[in-house]
Design a protein around this motif. Structure first.
Motif, PDB file in Angstrom:
ATOM      1  N   PRO A  65       0.832  -1.208   0.000  1.00 34.54           N
ATOM      2  CA  PRO A  65       0.000   0.000   0.000  1.00 34.54           C
ATOM      3  C   PRO A  65       0.867   1.259   0.000  1.00 34.54           C
ATOM      4  O   PRO A  65       1.994   1.248   0.506  1.00 34.54           O
ATOM      5  CB  PRO A  65      -0.799  -0.114   1.302  1.00 34.54           C
ATOM      6  CG  PRO A  65      -0.782  -1.571   1.632  1.00 34.54           C
ATOM      7  CD  PRO A  65       0.543  -2.081   1.143  1.00 34.54           C
ATOM      8  N   ALA A  66       0.340   2.335  -0.569  1.00 32.38           N
ATOM      9  CA  ALA A  66       1.089   3.580  -0.689  1.00 32.38           C
ATOM     10  C   ALA A  66       0.306   4.740  -0.095  1.00 32.38           C
ATOM     11  O   ALA A  66      -0.924   4.698   0.026  1.00 32.38           O
ATOM     12  CB  ALA A  66       1.403   3.866  -2.157  1.00 32.38           C
ATOM     13  N   VAL A  67       1.029   5.788   0.278  1.00 29.66           N
ATOM     14  CA  VAL A  67       0.417   7.040   0.726  1.00 29.66           C
ATOM     15  C   VAL A  67       0.911   8.141  -0.196  1.00 29.66           C
ATOM     16  O   VAL A  67       2.091   8.189  -0.561  1.00 29.66           O
ATOM     17  CB  VAL A  67       0.769   7.336   2.203  1.00 29.66           C
ATOM     18  CG1 VAL A  67       2.267   7.458   2.418  1.00 29.66           C
ATOM     19  CG2 VAL A  67       0.057   8.595   2.684  1.00 29.66           C
ATOM     20  N   ASP A  68       0.006   9.019  -0.616  1.00 32.42           N
ATOM     21  CA  ASP A  68       0.409  10.109  -1.508  1.00 32.42           C
ATOM     22  C   ASP A  68       0.984  11.269  -0.703  1.00 32.42           C
ATOM     23  O   ASP A  68       0.839  11.353   0.524  1.00 32.42           O
ATOM     24  CB  ASP A  68      -0.768  10.569  -2.370  1.00 32.42           C
ATOM     25  CG  ASP A  68      -1.905  11.143  -1.555  1.00 32.42           C
ATOM     26  OD1 ASP A  68      -1.768  12.271  -1.026  1.00 32.42           O
ATOM     27  OD2 ASP A  68      -2.945  10.469  -1.406  1.00 32.42           O
ATOM     28  N   ALA A  69       1.628  12.173  -1.401  1.00 34.63           N
ATOM     29  CA  ALA A  69       2.364  13.261  -0.758  1.00 34.63           C
ATOM     30  C   ALA A  69       1.473  14.156   0.093  1.00 34.63           C
ATOM     31  O   ALA A  69       1.819  14.499   1.231  1.00 34.63           O
ATOM     32  CB  ALA A  69       3.080  14.092  -1.820  1.00 34.63           C
ATOM     33  N   GLN A  70       0.328  14.543  -0.426  1.00 33.21           N
ATOM     34  CA  GLN A  70      -0.515  15.467   0.308  1.00 33.21           C
ATOM     35  C   GLN A  70      -1.107  14.838   1.562  1.00 33.21           C
ATOM     36  O   GLN A  70      -1.233  15.493   2.605  1.00 33.21           O
ATOM     37  CB  GLN A  70      -1.605  16.011  -0.617  1.00 33.21           C
ATOM     38  CG  GLN A  70      -1.037  16.893  -1.734  1.00 33.21           C
ATOM     39  CD  GLN A  70      -2.096  17.414  -2.687  1.00 33.21           C
ATOM     40  OE1 GLN A  70      -3.202  16.906  -2.734  1.00 33.21           O
ATOM     41  NE2 GLN A  70      -1.739  18.423  -3.456  1.00 33.21           N
ATOM     42  N   THR A  71      -1.466  13.552   1.473  1.00 34.20           N
ATOM     43  CA  THR A  71      -1.964  12.871   2.668  1.00 34.20           C
ATOM     44  C   THR A  71      -0.860  12.753   3.710  1.00 34.20           C
ATOM     45  O   THR A  71      -1.084  12.999   4.909  1.00 34.20           O
ATOM     46  CB  THR A  71      -2.487  11.462   2.311  1.00 34.20           C
ATOM     47  OG1 THR A  71      -3.573  11.593   1.391  1.00 34.20           O
ATOM     48  CG2 THR A  71      -2.968  10.721   3.555  1.00 34.20           C
ATOM     49  N   LEU A  72       0.337  12.395   3.280  1.00 33.94           N
ATOM     50  CA  LEU A  72       1.448  12.288   4.217  1.00 33.94           C
ATOM     51  C   LEU A  72       1.724  13.630   4.883  1.00 33.94           C
ATOM     52  O   LEU A  72       1.937  13.695   6.107  1.00 33.94           O
ATOM     53  CB  LEU A  72       2.701  11.800   3.503  1.00 33.94           C
ATOM     54  CG  LEU A  72       3.953  11.740   4.376  1.00 33.94           C
ATOM     55  CD1 LEU A  72       3.771  10.773   5.542  1.00 33.94           C
ATOM     56  CD2 LEU A  72       5.176  11.381   3.559  1.00 33.94           C
ATOM     57  N   SER A  73       1.723  14.700   4.112  1.00 36.07           N
ATOM     58  CA  SER A  73       1.965  16.027   4.683  1.00 36.07           C
ATOM     59  C   SER A  73       0.922  16.351   5.754  1.00 36.07           C
ATOM     60  O   SER A  73       1.253  16.893   6.824  1.00 36.07           O
ATOM     61  CB  SER A  73       1.948  17.080   3.578  1.00 36.07           C
ATOM     62  OG  SER A  73       2.208  18.363   4.103  1.00 36.07           O
ATOM     63  N   ARG A  74      -0.315  15.976   5.488  1.00 34.79           N
ATOM     64  CA  ARG A  74      -1.387  16.214   6.469  1.00 34.79           C
ATOM     65  C   ARG A  74      -1.157  15.391   7.734  1.00 34.79           C
ATOM     66  O   ARG A  74      -1.344  15.880   8.848  1.00 34.79           O
ATOM     67  CB  ARG A  74      -2.747  15.891   5.833  1.00 34.79           C
ATOM     68  CG  ARG A  74      -3.933  16.024   6.759  1.00 34.79           C
ATOM     69  CD  ARG A  74      -5.253  15.930   6.002  1.00 34.79           C
ATOM     70  NE  ARG A  74      -5.386  14.704   5.243  1.00 34.79           N
ATOM     71  CZ  ARG A  74      -5.746  13.528   5.785  1.00 34.79           C
ATOM     72  NH1 ARG A  74      -5.976  13.433   7.093  1.00 34.79           N
ATOM     73  NH2 ARG A  74      -5.876  12.451   5.025  1.00 34.79           N
ATOM     74  N   TRP A  75      -0.751  14.132   7.558  1.00 33.82           N
ATOM     75  CA  TRP A  75      -0.459  13.295   8.724  1.00 33.82           C
ATOM     76  C   TRP A  75       0.688  13.873   9.548  1.00 33.82           C
ATOM     77  O   TRP A  75       0.636  13.886  10.787  1.00 33.82           O
ATOM     78  CB  TRP A  75      -0.083  11.890   8.273  1.00 33.82           C
ATOM     79  CG  TRP A  75      -1.226  11.061   7.768  1.00 33.82           C
ATOM     80  CD1 TRP A  75      -2.551  11.389   7.755  1.00 33.82           C
ATOM     81  CD2 TRP A  75      -1.128   9.748   7.197  1.00 33.82           C
ATOM     82  NE1 TRP A  75      -3.294  10.379   7.211  1.00 33.82           N
ATOM     83  CE2 TRP A  75      -2.453   9.355   6.871  1.00 33.82           C
ATOM     84  CE3 TRP A  75      -0.075   8.882   6.946  1.00 33.82           C
ATOM     85  CZ2 TRP A  75      -2.725   8.120   6.288  1.00 33.82           C
ATOM     86  CZ3 TRP A  75      -0.335   7.652   6.368  1.00 33.82           C
ATOM     87  CH2 TRP A  75      -1.648   7.274   6.043  1.00 33.82           C
TER      88      TRP A  75
END
Length: 246
Positions: free
Chosen positions: A111-121
């Protein structure tokens, strides 16, 4: 001076005709006056190329006409000069060497996480499930020294083949957390995430597209320094611009 377009791309896909592909890819890249490196293996393709923007995109369009490469998604950046001295197209046992050829991401990606979601996390200090997010740098130590995500785990490996043993030595650090593996353009962190999942580490994600895609979509937030690249630019900043002239 017209800008030079640099691309980085990889795709895990089964290839059974690597020698024939080597010749056709070298011919097409040379015809487009491109320089850089293309690696081919049974597990897929990994490339770093530079040239005139129309020529680079024309080559990518040609490559995508092969259905196996239709999903290829290059990361782009600009420079004033070509940061490669020549064109190399090579066939290797692995497109990113880990000495574990049984782990084949094309058979099922982690599974992957995109850049914007990671930044929010990272803003929140946890993922959407409330778990602590741990950034795991899968690059070599000298690359990490140019720049890294804030508070990232860095196991000081000198080459990617050391990653499996490093995981065995440090697995306890990951327990109960959401682990996001990251690298320059996605290839190492994808393979690392798959290896970790196979080894029993829970809640493992790869950063989709690596640092370069993160810079493109989320800027430099939560990242300290620059991203090392394997060419004469040495590294790029959060705007994907070279930190040294070529």
């Amino acid at each position: 001076m017209k800008p030079i377009l640099n691309i980085s791309a990889y795709l895990f896909v089964t290839l059974t005709d690597t020698q024939a592909l080597r010749e056709s890819i070298r011919s097409q890249a040379a015809a487009h006056h491109l320089k850089g490196t293309v690696l081919l293996a049974e597990e897929g393709i990994n490339l770093f190329l530079a040239g005139a923007p129309d020529a680079v995109r024309g080559f990518v369009a040609w490559l995508r006409r092969d259905a196996r490469f239709a999903a290829l998604a290059p990361k782009e950046s600009l420079s004033d000069a070509v940061p490669f001295g020549k064109l190399l197209v090579k066939v290797k046992p692995e497109i990113i060497r880990m000495n574990h050829p049984q782990f084949r991401p094309e058979a099922g990606r982690a599974p992957a996480v995109d850049a914007q979601t990671l930044s929010r996390w990272l803003d929140a200090g946890h993922d959407d499930a409330g778990r602590e997010v741990v950034m795991l740098d899968t690059r070599n130590a000298f690359e990490v020294d140019h720049g890294r995500f804030e508070n990232a785990l860095d196991w000081r490996i000198e080459k990617f083949t050391e990653f499996p043993q490093a995981l065995r030595d440090h697995a306890a650090e990951l327990h109960g957390k959401t682990v996001v593996s990251y690298c320059t353009g996605g290839i190492r962190c994808e393979k690392a995430a798959l290896f970790m999942a196979e080894a029993g580490v829970q809640n493992v994600l790869q950063l989709e597209g690596g640092i370069l895609k993160y810079f493109e979509d989320a800027g430099g937030k939560h990242f300290d320094g620059h991203c090392f690249v394997f060419d004469e630019r040495e590294s790029v900043d959060a705007a994907l611009l070279p930190t040294r002239s070529v």
